[in-house]
Design an enzyme around this catalytic site. Structure first.
Site, PDB file in Angstrom:
ATOM      1  N   HIS B  15      48.834  41.292  45.823  1.00  0.00           N
ATOM      2  CA  HIS B  15      48.817  41.736  45.129  1.00  0.00           C
ATOM      3  C   HIS B  15      47.711  42.368  44.193  1.00  0.00           C
ATOM      4  O   HIS B  15      46.164  41.908  45.045  1.00  0.00           O
ATOM      5  CB  HIS B  15      49.994  41.110  43.486  1.00  0.00           C
ATOM      6  CG  HIS B  15      49.053  39.988  43.507  1.00  0.00           C
ATOM      7  ND1 HIS B  15      49.765  38.878  43.074  1.00  0.00           N
ATOM      8  CD2 HIS B  15      47.767  40.192  42.592  1.00  0.00           C
ATOM      9  CE1 HIS B  15      48.732  38.136  42.510  1.00  0.00           C
ATOM     10  NE2 HIS B  15      47.962  38.283  42.187  1.00  0.00           N
ATOM     11  N   ALA B  16      47.700  42.832  42.801  1.00  0.00           N
ATOM     12  CA  ALA B  16      46.498  43.001  42.203  1.00  0.00           C
ATOM     13  C   ALA B  16      45.023  44.023  43.217  1.00  0.00           C
ATOM     14  O   ALA B  16      45.219  44.555  44.246  1.00  0.00           O
ATOM     15  CB  ALA B  16      45.207  41.326  41.911  1.00  0.00           C
TER      16      ALA B  16
END
Lengths: 554, 90
Positions: B15-16
């Site tokens: 993620h991110a």
């Protein structure tokens, strides 16, 4: 002349045109798409148009605001969003298919929490804009302004405020929000008059002329000449106030340090050129909240140097990482809690993750050495003497000689003597102190009146903390919003507070107020406020006793 | 169609920042690539929303499938990317 009354959260007055932020209205009924390919292409065009607008906005901005908008543009162009729309078109119409696709991702992200949850606002904003284009409805968010306007909204999202042009937005009014909501803090930092909790404000009509007073919390529609003349006079006096400079002191010379609250490098650069004696609260969360991994010592030190350097020899009080619970970190999430305000946040999170505190203290030591700045550190959410002692020894061991505590938990205020024995100073966080004293959640706007800093019980807590400072001979400051209230500043001084830290826009008025009263006046006002049976009567008693030169301005 | 299994090496999971870089790489490849967990459904690997919504965590295995010219080479590169920790340093 009609008046809408709310809670004034950012002082000053202005006149402008009412600009309503459109409320999302329910989607019209649609039949299942007859032409899925055509509808998909219409949705795609709407999303692309939103992305193109964001590109233009991002190009005109810089730094963090620009990155935020660019990230939103990327979401609008995301193929996964279109994939979901395509599937939904099998059983929905175009607008509903888009809406469901956005809601689907938003729900998943909300559930994932942390970094993802922060993207939900962007996602919903993209969806709302594309839906409006698709349906030929007016764009949501702040309308395009062509003249000085008073923006009226239910509430404002961070993305709305990032793109706000301070030359055109002369006032902000929201129906929701509270004394310490995002809108209130941002408006106060930028010196824009603002009112929250203004019930009925959204029933006003676009284009009306209105006057806003962020001190009294009044929005006056179609103001008459008398009103305008009075406000113009008030504004002139405000300008006169700005001519008073130098360290804060009462009329008989009792010093009260006037400090700024800052939260990032840009704030630091602005505050450093202002007439303030230093920083009473540097919130360090900005480096951590958006990071997916813990920032390294070197990364942190580099940012701290940029914050500290502009202040030269003036003291900068740094609050160590105040995260956890409602402000979860991607790299130190202890999981959801039923009651975040009472959970593992602030120092309690640091006790679980000592590595994070040690890295931050090491970075601050490095930055202090590099800039020669006078750095003080303080821990948030301290409840006991043992916690205070632990933090002090940690900070001293790291090479930071001045270590203090935030007093925001009633336990720490009541036992301030013991807590301050093992600390070098204390700073009252009056927003949280009010929340915990009154057992009223800061996030619940409807409870604003319980969170009033004039509540006698909150002032009793402040007095208890100041008594601890007096006995131990250590300084007690205030870094909550109440420090910036020109009358409350007098009461706090009377209770024994020796420094007041606030949004830098509020400093001139507080300096002016102090300069019109003696230290003895302040002690008398403190008595009046504490003897009152309610917040209202306390404020009224101090207001009628204070110099008319000040109260006429409020 | 060529297929690969990769173990997520980034400590925050996919993620991110790692997810952003990953979807960029997929878009640059110019051929359709899907990604999914072992039991779950596969999603468009060029979509940051879909990839993040997978919620693939550190140490979890994901399956990559590609179709088109040079699919094998693209997959090898993507596997190598996923099996490197992209959080440690900016």
């Amino acid at each position: 002349m009609t008046t809408v009354k709310g809670l004034g959260v950012s002082g000053g007055s202005a006149v402008g045109i009412v600009a309503l932020v459109a409320q999302p209205s329910p989607l019209p009924d649609e039949s299942v798409s007859h032409d899925p390919i055509g509808d998909l292409s219409r949705v795609n065009d709407a999303l692309e148009a939103v992305a193109t607008r964001f590109d233009t906005t991002a190009a005109a901005l810089s730094g963090e605001a620009s990155e935020m908008i660019a990230a939103a543009a990327a979401i609008a162009r995301d193929p996964g969003l279109l994939d979901a729309v395509e599937q939904n078109l099998e059983h929905l119409g175009a607008a509903h298919a888009l809406h469901a696709a956005v809601q689907g991702y938003a729900a998943q992200f909300t559930e994932l929490g942390g970094y993802f949850a922060e993207r939900v606002t962007d996602l919903l904003d993209v969806g709302a804009r594309a839906e409006a284009l698709l349906l030929g409805r007016p764009m949501p968010g702040i309308p395009e302004l062509t003249e000085p306007s008073i923006v009226i909204a239910h509430d404002l999202a961070p993305a709305d405020t990032a793109t706000m042009d301070p030359a055109l937005v002369v006032g902000i009014v929201t129906e929701a929000g509270g004394r310490t909501s995002h809108t209130a803090i941002l408006a106060s930092q930028r010196g824009i008059p603002a009112i929250v909790q203004a019930k009925g404000a959204l029933t006003l009509t676009d284009g009306l002329r209105a006057g806003i007073d962020g001190d009294s919390g009044e929005l006056v529609i179609d103001p008459d000449d008398t009103y305008l003349a009075a406000k113009a006079e008030k504004q002139r006096t405000r300008e006169r106030i700005l001519t008073l400079t130098g360290p804060g002191k009462t009329s008989d010379g009792h010093p009260v340090m006037l400090l700024a609250n800052i939260g990032n490098v840009a704030d630091a650069e602005l505050a450093a050129v202002a007439d303030v004696e230093g920083v009473g609260l540097f919130r360090t969360e900005f480096l951590h909240l958006t990071a997916s991994t813990a920032p390294s010592v070197a990364e942190q030190a580099a940012e701290y140097v940029r914050v500290l350097a502009p202040f030269g020899g003036r003291p900068v009080t740094v609050r160590t990482l105040d995260a956890g619970a409602d402000k979860p970190l991607a790299f130190a999430d202890l999981g959801p809690e039923p009651n975040p305000a009472l959970g593992r946040r602030g120092l309690r999170l640091m006790l679980e993750r000592e590595d994070l505190l040690d890295a931050q203290l090491a970075a601050l030591t490095q930055a202090a050495a590099e800039t020669g700045a006078l750095v003080k550190v303080m821990a948030p959410m301290v409840a006991t003497m043992q916690e205070a002692a632990w933090f002090t020894s940690r900070a001293h061991a790291a090479g930071l000689p001045l270590a203090g505590v935030m007093i925001e938990v009633p336990a720490a205020a009541l036992r301030a003597q013991q807590v301050m024995q093992v600390s070098d100073f204390a700073s009252l966080g009056t927003n949280d102190l009010a929340q915990y004293t009154m057992a009223a959640d800061r996030m619940v706007g409807e409870l604003s009146s319980l969170l009033d800093p004039w509540q006698p019980a909150v002032l009793d807590m402040v007095a208890a903390a100041c008594e601890g400072g007096r006995v131990t001979g250590k300084p007690v400051g205030v870094c909550g919003e109440s420090a910036g209230d020109p009358l409350m500043a007098l009461v706090l001084t009377g209770l024994g507070v020796s420094s007041l830290s606030m949004s830098m826009q509020r400093v001139p008025m507080v300096r002016w107020s102090l300069s019109h009263h003696t230290a003895e006046d302040c002690m008398r006002f403190a008595e009046l406020a504490r003897r009152a049976n309610s917040a209202e009567t306390g404020l009224e008693a101090v207001r009628s006793a204070a110099s008319k030169e000040i109260t006429d301005l409020l | 169609m060529p297929q690969r299994t990769a173990t997520i090496a980034s400590t925050v999971g996919l993620h991110a920042r790692p997810a952003t870089l990953f979807t960029q790489k997929v878009s640059e490849a110019g051929i359709p690539v899907s990604v999914g967990k072992k039991e779950g459904k596969a999603v468009n690997a060029a979509s940051i929303l879909a990839v993040m919504a997978l919620g693939a965590k550190y140490g979890e295995e994901v399956i990559l499938i590609a179709d088109g010219e040079g699919a094998d080479a693209v997959l090898d590169e993507l596997v190598a990317f996923l099996e490197t920790d992209h959080d440690t340093k900016k």
